[in-house]
Design an enzyme around this catalytic site. Sequence first.
Site, PDB file in Angstrom:
ATOM      1  N   CYS A  46      18.356  13.248  81.563  1.00 43.03           N
ATOM      2  CA  CYS A  46      18.113  13.113  83.009  1.00 43.03           C
ATOM      3  C   CYS A  46      19.292  12.439  83.712  1.00 43.03           C
ATOM      4  CB  CYS A  46      16.862  12.281  83.260  1.00 43.03           C
ATOM      5  SG  CYS A  46      15.472  12.720  82.205  1.00 43.03           S
ATOM      6  N   ARG A  73      14.600  -0.361  62.312  1.00 49.04           N
ATOM      7  CA  ARG A  73      13.137  -0.420  62.448  1.00 49.04           C
ATOM      8  C   ARG A  73      12.454   0.439  61.381  1.00 49.04           C
ATOM      9  NH1 ARG A  73      11.946  -1.594  68.170  1.00 49.04           N
ATOM     10  NH2 ARG A  73      10.160  -0.236  68.009  1.00 49.04           N
TER      11      ARG A  73
HETATM   12  C1  LIG Z   1      20.465  17.673  83.315  1.00 44.10           C
HETATM   13  C2  LIG Z   1      19.034  17.287  83.075  1.00 44.10           C
HETATM   14  C3  LIG Z   1      18.388  16.446  83.972  1.00 44.10           C
HETATM   15  C4  LIG Z   1      17.056  16.103  83.773  1.00 44.10           C
HETATM   16  N1  LIG Z   1      16.444  15.281  84.678  1.00 44.10           N
HETATM   17  C5  LIG Z   1      15.149  14.927  84.493  1.00 44.10           C
HETATM   18  C6  LIG Z   1      14.497  14.059  85.398  1.00 44.10           C
HETATM   19  O1  LIG Z   1      15.103  13.600  86.387  1.00 44.10           O
HETATM   20  N2  LIG Z   1      13.198  13.738  85.168  1.00 44.10           N
HETATM   21  C7  LIG Z   1      12.505  14.211  84.083  1.00 44.10           C
HETATM   22  O2  LIG Z   1      11.322  13.866  83.907  1.00 44.10           O
HETATM   23  N3  LIG Z   1      13.109  15.040  83.190  1.00 44.10           N
HETATM   24  C8  LIG Z   1      14.395  15.407  83.372  1.00 44.10           C
HETATM   25  N4  LIG Z   1      15.020  16.232  82.470  1.00 44.10           N
HETATM   26  C9  LIG Z   1      14.232  16.789  81.342  1.00 44.10           C
HETATM   27  C10 LIG Z   1      14.191  15.842  80.147  1.00 44.10           C
HETATM   28  O3  LIG Z   1      15.482  15.488  79.755  1.00 44.10           O
HETATM   29  C11 LIG Z   1      13.476  16.545  79.012  1.00 44.10           C
HETATM   30  O4  LIG Z   1      12.205  16.932  79.458  1.00 44.10           O
HETATM   31  C12 LIG Z   1      13.320  15.655  77.782  1.00 44.10           C
HETATM   32  O5  LIG Z   1      14.568  15.340  77.242  1.00 44.10           O
HETATM   33  C13 LIG Z   1      12.474  16.368  76.750  1.00 44.10           C
HETATM   34  O6  LIG Z   1      12.409  15.592  75.612  1.00 44.10           O
HETATM   35  P1  LIG Z   1      12.069  16.273  74.210  1.00 44.10           P
HETATM   36  O7  LIG Z   1      12.153  15.183  73.204  1.00 44.10           O
HETATM   37  O8  LIG Z   1      10.829  17.070  74.320  1.00 44.10           O
HETATM   38  O9  LIG Z   1      13.204  17.344  73.994  1.00 44.10           O
HETATM   39  P2  LIG Z   1      14.855  17.167  73.885  1.00 44.10           P
HETATM   40  O10 LIG Z   1      15.240  16.014  74.694  1.00 44.10           O
HETATM   41  O11 LIG Z   1      15.359  18.505  74.137  1.00 44.10           O
HETATM   42  O12 LIG Z   1      14.985  16.778  72.372  1.00 44.10           O
HETATM   43  C14 LIG Z   1      14.738  17.696  71.338  1.00 44.10           C
HETATM   44  C15 LIG Z   1      15.684  17.361  70.206  1.00 44.10           C
HETATM   45  O13 LIG Z   1      15.328  18.134  69.084  1.00 44.10           O
HETATM   46  C16 LIG Z   1      16.517  18.499  68.413  1.00 44.10           C
HETATM   47  N5  LIG Z   1      16.170  19.663  67.603  1.00 44.10           N
HETATM   48  C17 LIG Z   1      15.690  20.853  68.041  1.00 44.10           C
HETATM   49  N6  LIG Z   1      15.451  21.659  67.001  1.00 44.10           N
HETATM   50  C18 LIG Z   1      15.791  20.970  65.897  1.00 44.10           C
HETATM   51  C19 LIG Z   1      15.762  21.277  64.510  1.00 44.10           C
HETATM   52  N7  LIG Z   1      15.356  22.468  64.067  1.00 44.10           N
HETATM   53  N8  LIG Z   1      16.177  20.339  63.633  1.00 44.10           N
HETATM   54  C20 LIG Z   1      16.601  19.119  64.063  1.00 44.10           C
HETATM   55  N9  LIG Z   1      16.655  18.782  65.367  1.00 44.10           N
HETATM   56  C21 LIG Z   1      16.239  19.699  66.255  1.00 44.10           C
HETATM   57  C22 LIG Z   1      17.496  18.769  69.523  1.00 44.10           C
HETATM   58  O14 LIG Z   1      18.830  18.665  69.065  1.00 44.10           O
HETATM   59  C23 LIG Z   1      17.137  17.687  70.530  1.00 44.10           C
HETATM   60  O15 LIG Z   1      17.918  16.530  70.381  1.00 44.10           O
HETATM   61  C24 LIG Z   1      16.367  16.597  82.634  1.00 44.10           C
HETATM   62  C25 LIG Z   1      17.002  17.432  81.732  1.00 44.10           C
HETATM   63  C26 LIG Z   1      18.323  17.786  81.939  1.00 44.10           C
HETATM   64  C27 LIG Z   1      19.002  18.689  80.954  1.00 44.10           C
END
Ligand SMILES: Cc1cc2nc3c(=O)[nH]c(=O)nc-3n(C[C@H](O)[C@H](O)[C@H](O)COP(=O)(O)OP(=O)(O)OC[C@H]3O[C@@H](n4cnc5c(N)ncnc54)[C@H](O)[C@@H]3O)c2cc1C
Length: 458
Positions: A46, A73
């Site tokens: 974000c 941890r």
């Molecule tokens: C530019 C930008 C701005 C944003 N701004 C906002 C905001 O203002 N407010 C808000 O609420 N949200 C915002 N978001 C969205 C927010 O960042 C995401 O919703 C959040 O990061 C999701 O978290 P997650 O853990 O589900 O997925 P991710 O953060 O995508 O994490 C998933 C992880 O899994 C890893 N992974 C995937 N497959 C595998 C595998 N097979 N083996 C090992 N590792 C794997 C990836 O490398 C990644 O690190 C923004 C996103 C972006 C890109």
Amino acid sequence: MAERMVVVGGDAAGMAAASQARRERGPRELEIVAFERGHFTSYSACGIPYWVSGDVAERDALIARTPQEHRERAIDLRMRTEVVELDVPGRRVRSRDLSDGSESWTGYDKLVLATGARPVRPALPGIDAPGVHGVQTLDDGQDLLESLAGTEGGRAVVVGAGYIGVEMAEALLKRGYEVTVVHRGEQPMSTLDPDMGRLVHEAMDGMGITTVGGAAVTGIRTGADGRARAVLTEDAEYPADVVVLGIGVEPETTLAAAAGLPLGAHGGLLTDLALRVRGHADIWAGGDCVEVLDLVSGAQRHIALGTHANKHGQIIGANAGGGYATFPGVVGTAVSKVCELEIARTGLRERDARRAGLRYVTATIESTNSAGYYPGAAPMTVKMLAEHRTGRLLGVQIVGREGAAKRVDIAAVALTAGMTVERMTTLDLGYAPPFSPVWDPVLVAARKAVTAVRAAGV
Ligand SMILES: Cc1cc2nc3c(=O)[nH]c(=O)nc-3n(C[C@H](O)[C@H](O)[C@H](O)COP(=O)(O)OP(=O)(O)OC[C@H]3O[C@@H](n4cnc5c(N)ncnc54)[C@H](O)[C@@H]3O)c2cc1C
């Protein structure tokens, strides 16, 4: 012997789950192994637009917790290690160390899928050329900053006008670029109704950001050096020294699909309210890889937001750690900004309400973010949807200057509580001239919505 919890994905949802499970149970009771294929863990995507703009000085400010801090941890976090197969009947995952290509199997008692979302990257000519950038990860942000070095003052084209597109437009404008945003919709910010999106469009014009709507990108024209030079649409060409893609994301569920886990219509994993993957007692999933229940429409949706991912992770960690927690669903609240213009929405847009089969009325009002006589009072527009006959609040959109965005939280609470717009008119909101007019803009909109509900009759 300790049980083993395996986490796939080491960002918001995955590491929140690991951390919460560790709070619930110590290392003697629960071993936690987390796999992350990237270079970073627990970071704020974000914040990328604000790092690119220069408002946030350093990349590391976006990292909430380092791998070492997690390991301290008692979380066995394996970086640059990709899980390449889920063997659900065998309760094990196959992982590949990306530094040397070696592979191994790891058994689990509990599995957490937190693989996030992948950016949409259509297979267009030139899309992978140098100078074309996504902004999904810190590595993407770093690549973009390196690409920007030396082209400041040039031309930037952003493809897509969702919240990431408009935030990146601001970032590039701040870095001195002439910015054009090319998008397919009628107006920028298709998470708003077009009448509210038009306000964003007009404000962006005023900031010197050109927005081109109704334009499908057909390719990227490259120069003799192979680098991106222009974004092509069916009937125009937009010169570019740098191109940023913000076209949206889709759930990263490749592994889950291959393992036969249940996916919804939007491609996200389907879970129960405890975030257990449906039909699988020992597998949980959360964050951008799952679909969520929309509490207003009753439909399943895919909404990729960090606010949900963090909550999901905590709930999964509580459950996988032996406690109990549930995630009831979302009302669809989101805020963003482009320069000084704040943009907010919660609940249903008109098209969502129609799709859900709901009859509704709308009320749109103009007000100010402080008492009209207070120095610096700036305009704010609030649009409210209420259900026909019942007057139940269905949705709110707000566009305005300082103080506009977080006002939507009033409506998010009202939606969650199932309030009518009439009930909202008497909410005891704070008032003093620097913060709002004596009738807060949200309450003014609620009053107008009450009138609209009554006028619509039965
Ligand atoms: C530019 C930008 C701005 C944003 N701004 C906002 C905001 O203002 N407010 C808000 O609420 N949200 C915002 N978001 C969205 C927010 O960042 C995401 O919703 C959040 O990061 C999701 O978290 P997650 O853990 O589900 O997925 P991710 O953060 O995508 O994490 C998933 C992880 O899994 C890893 N992974 C995937 N497959 C595998 C595998 N097979 N083996 C090992 N590792 C794997 C990836 O490398 C990644 O690190 C923004 C996103 C972006 C890109």
